[in-house]
Write a protein that holds these residues in place. Structure first.
Motif, PDB file in Angstrom:
ATOM      1  N   LYS A  61       0.832  -1.205   0.000  1.00 42.05           N
ATOM      2  CA  LYS A  61       0.000   0.000   0.000  1.00 42.05           C
ATOM      3  C   LYS A  61       0.866   1.255   0.000  1.00 42.05           C
ATOM      4  O   LYS A  61       1.807   1.359   0.782  1.00 42.05           O
ATOM      5  CB  LYS A  61      -0.893   0.019   1.242  1.00 42.05           C
ATOM      6  CG  LYS A  61      -2.055  -0.944   1.162  1.00 42.05           C
ATOM      7  CD  LYS A  61      -2.605  -1.311   2.512  1.00 42.05           C
ATOM      8  CE  LYS A  61      -3.444  -0.246   3.150  1.00 42.05           C
ATOM      9  NZ  LYS A  61      -4.166  -0.796   4.346  1.00 42.05           N
ATOM     10  N   PRO A  62       0.541   2.232  -0.845  1.00 40.50           N
ATOM     11  CA  PRO A  62       1.343   3.455  -0.889  1.00 40.50           C
ATOM     12  C   PRO A  62       1.022   4.381   0.279  1.00 40.50           C
ATOM     13  O   PRO A  62      -0.066   4.310   0.864  1.00 40.50           O
ATOM     14  CB  PRO A  62       0.895   4.117  -2.203  1.00 40.50           C
ATOM     15  CG  PRO A  62      -0.516   3.661  -2.380  1.00 40.50           C
ATOM     16  CD  PRO A  62      -0.610   2.275  -1.762  1.00 40.50           C
ATOM     17  N   CYS A  63       1.968   5.241   0.622  1.00 39.20           N
ATOM     18  CA  CYS A  63       1.697   6.300   1.586  1.00 39.20           C
ATOM     19  C   CYS A  63       2.662   7.447   1.309  1.00 39.20           C
ATOM     20  O   CYS A  63       3.681   7.271   0.646  1.00 39.20           O
ATOM     21  CB  CYS A  63       1.855   5.807   3.031  1.00 39.20           C
ATOM     22  SG  CYS A  63       3.542   5.353   3.463  1.00 39.20           S
ATOM     23  N   ILE A  64       2.290   8.632   1.801  1.00 36.73           N
ATOM     24  CA  ILE A  64       3.185   9.786   1.725  1.00 36.73           C
ATOM     25  C   ILE A  64       3.644  10.114   3.137  1.00 36.73           C
ATOM     26  O   ILE A  64       2.810  10.268   4.042  1.00 36.73           O
ATOM     27  CB  ILE A  64       2.476  11.004   1.095  1.00 36.73           C
ATOM     28  CG1 ILE A  64       2.135  10.716  -0.372  1.00 36.73           C
ATOM     29  CG2 ILE A  64       3.334  12.262   1.194  1.00 36.73           C
ATOM     30  CD1 ILE A  64       1.250  11.764  -1.015  1.00 36.73           C
ATOM     31  N   ILE A  65       4.959  10.199   3.313  1.00 34.21           N
ATOM     32  CA  ILE A  65       5.516  10.531   4.629  1.00 34.21           C
ATOM     33  C   ILE A  65       5.971  11.990   4.559  1.00 34.21           C
ATOM     34  O   ILE A  65       6.853  12.340   3.771  1.00 34.21           O
ATOM     35  CB  ILE A  65       6.678   9.588   4.989  1.00 34.21           C
ATOM     36  CG1 ILE A  65       6.186   8.129   4.912  1.00 34.21           C
ATOM     37  CG2 ILE A  65       7.207   9.906   6.392  1.00 34.21           C
ATOM     38  CD1 ILE A  65       7.275   7.093   5.030  1.00 34.21           C
ATOM     39  N   ARG A  66       5.311  12.828   5.352  1.00 33.25           N
ATOM     40  CA  ARG A  66       5.450  14.281   5.171  1.00 33.25           C
ATOM     41  C   ARG A  66       6.784  14.834   5.620  1.00 33.25           C
ATOM     42  O   ARG A  66       7.336  15.718   4.977  1.00 33.25           O
ATOM     43  CB  ARG A  66       4.306  15.003   5.882  1.00 33.25           C
ATOM     44  CG  ARG A  66       2.971  14.555   5.301  1.00 33.25           C
ATOM     45  CD  ARG A  66       1.830  15.202   6.004  1.00 33.25           C
ATOM     46  NE  ARG A  66       1.722  16.599   5.609  1.00 33.25           N
ATOM     47  CZ  ARG A  66       0.766  17.399   6.029  1.00 33.25           C
ATOM     48  NH1 ARG A  66      -0.141  16.945   6.874  1.00 33.25           N
ATOM     49  NH2 ARG A  66       0.714  18.649   5.621  1.00 33.25           N
ATOM     50  N   ASN A  67       7.277  14.359   6.754  1.00 35.38           N
ATOM     51  CA  ASN A  67       8.529  14.933   7.256  1.00 35.38           C
ATOM     52  C   ASN A  67       9.685  13.958   7.151  1.00 35.38           C
ATOM     53  O   ASN A  67      10.559  13.897   8.005  1.00 35.38           O
ATOM     54  CB  ASN A  67       8.335  15.392   8.701  1.00 35.38           C
ATOM     55  CG  ASN A  67       7.273  16.479   8.788  1.00 35.38           C
ATOM     56  OD1 ASN A  67       7.401  17.517   8.137  1.00 35.38           O
ATOM     57  ND2 ASN A  67       6.211  16.219   9.532  1.00 35.38           N
TER      58      ASN A  67
END
Lengths: 313, 313
Positions: A61-67
């Motif tokens: 599953k994709p995700c965006i890690i902001r920091n």
């Protein structure tokens, strides 16, 4: 599989084939309902390797890690001006196309870009519009000196680290890679359109003769066939403007779209189809880790073979 | 999936169906070649949760951990004599069958055992052969007080912890569970016959009316149908003595066999088919953890549906 060896009457075969097609057509929605979100989830900080593996890599599953990149000096340092000063005098290989599409289907060919060697500073002149060109330029450069930069989220060294810098017209056509991909944006933004591997039954694939763009004396591009090359399987469809008359089944696919901003990292799982656009002069670095050729991979191969088998008719 | 909506001629449908069957028949070997060993790997000590997840749970591969339980007092303490002293006066529910098969296909029914309530000490009299009986007795008891015992290998609490004690004639018929299973042998040994989920195309499934063994006054067993109950899908095949005339496709399946000894733990991955035998009086405890309903699960469901679709003919 009982009676699999025996012959089968035409009507019974047609009924069984309809059942197989129903299974394949229902599968993408079933996979989506169990595992996926309506959009790519945002998480605030780098998870531990265990959490990352359990929550994202193993479930694919994709995700965006902001920091994810806040500790990277490059975030502040890497301006076009800085890059010109530090690496302006290096030769780089630039993908040059008439339309921004490198590695994409054009006029019934799989067309690769002209690979032009030029000074990085000359490439920057084009990006900064100090020089104008009707062509579209995009730099992808392996930079293994960044290999050590990244936390060992995946428990292994990346197979490749790539640096990306290009014009807003440069587009990456829909395709998939056999890599776990950590995609880090340093400046500007990248726009991703994603399909999970389970959407395979709805995504058309065809075989194309490979060709390359070659620029003529007058500056126009010609499409030149590669000699004696094998056909390449590619996706003819533009997900931003899909031809649903030719590929009606794509209407059932459900793309996820997301924007990855400077300082953010996208985890793009292996075998996910992706189409990529960018803001002008966007700088990014991505890490490719060899995927695990495990049960999930075998299942994908089965899905691929079955989709082809029922499309033969 | 192109032209999926249109009708298809009989011959073309038969050809497509043959192609689908070839894919399904080739899949188990392809999955095996990529991921699985010839036998269940033995590892010496408990891995870290990260290693366990990456190497075994995520790829859905079994392993035996040899020194997983060395710190358990039960390994030395739990003799039949000790259990008689400590829990002999407790009532337990015992599965009683004429043949050792609880939850198995018999005479075209899915037959469940008689659930007999008895003193644990009376059950031990049978196991220790102080009393003889023509029936076969097997105790499975939930014991949630063992929930805290286990290292958090899977990052969550188990859904159930079960205690098992039975006669050598008590056999668990081939089936699968929707659980990640940590199977710990305290004394004696368990013999497992395993099939990966990818063997599904070769493993026959049928629907059976459920029934229960009921003992008569004269001590003989009758098979009594459950009233107004739904049919149960079960595997009619005995992997120790497969009827290859009736189920020829099973000849292509490849079981893994292994013995788990006292002090060892088997990781039995979710959706693996398993058939279990044991030494007389074997004591075991197993931990069931809810599986992740992720992409692998969706793919298995697809494999299951497709196998049914092509078996309809």
């Amino acid at each position: 599989m009982a009676q699999a060896a025996g012959g089968v009457g035409g009507e019974a075969a047609a009924a069984a084939l309809r059942a197989v097609r129903s299974c394949l057509a229902a599968f993408p929605a079933e996979a989506r309902e169990l595992g996926l979100m309506e959009s790519v989830p945002l998480i605030d900080n780098l998870p531990s390797p265990l959490e990352f593996y359990r929550e994202w890599v193993c479930p694919n599953k994709p995700c965006i890690i902001r920091n994810a990149l806040s500790h990277w000096p490059a975030l502040k340092k890497w301006t076009l001006r800085y890059l010109r000063k530090v690496v302006g005098s290096k030769m780089v290989s630039v993908a040059v196309t008439p339309n921004g599409y490198a590695d994409a289907v054009y006029q019934d060919r799989f067309v690769m870009p002209e690979e032009r060697h030029m000074l990085f500073s000359n490439f920057l002149d084009i990006v900064e519009k100090k020089v104008t060109s009707p062509s579209v330029f995009y730099v992808q450069k392996q930079c293994s000196n960044l290999t050590e930069e990244f936390p060992e989220l995946l428990g292994k060294k990346p197979d490749a680290v790539n640096f990306w810098l290009g014009e807003s017209a440069a587009v990456t056509s829909l395709h998939k890679d056999h890599y776990e991909n950590l995609y880090c944006v340093i400046s500007g933004e990248k726009h991703f359109l994603l399909h999970p591997p389970s959407d395979r039954p709805f995504i058309p694939h065809k075989l194309y003769l490979p060709a390359t763009y070659c620029i003529s004396e007058d500056g126009s591009f010609q499409v030149v066939d590669e000699k004696a090359a094998d056909e390449v399987p590619w996706i003819p469809l533009d997900p931003l403007n899909p031809d649903l008359e030719q590929y009606p089944e794509y209407a059932q696919a459900r793309p996820l779209q997301c924007t990855v901003k400077a300082g953010e990292m996208l985890y793009l799982p292996s075998l996910w189809f992706h189409h990529v656009q960018q803001s002008h002069g966007c700088i990014a670095v991505n890490y490719w880790y060899d995927m695990e050729y495990d049960l999930k991979y075998s299942y994908y191969q089965l899905l691929d073979s079955l989709t082809k088998a029922v499309t033969m008719v």
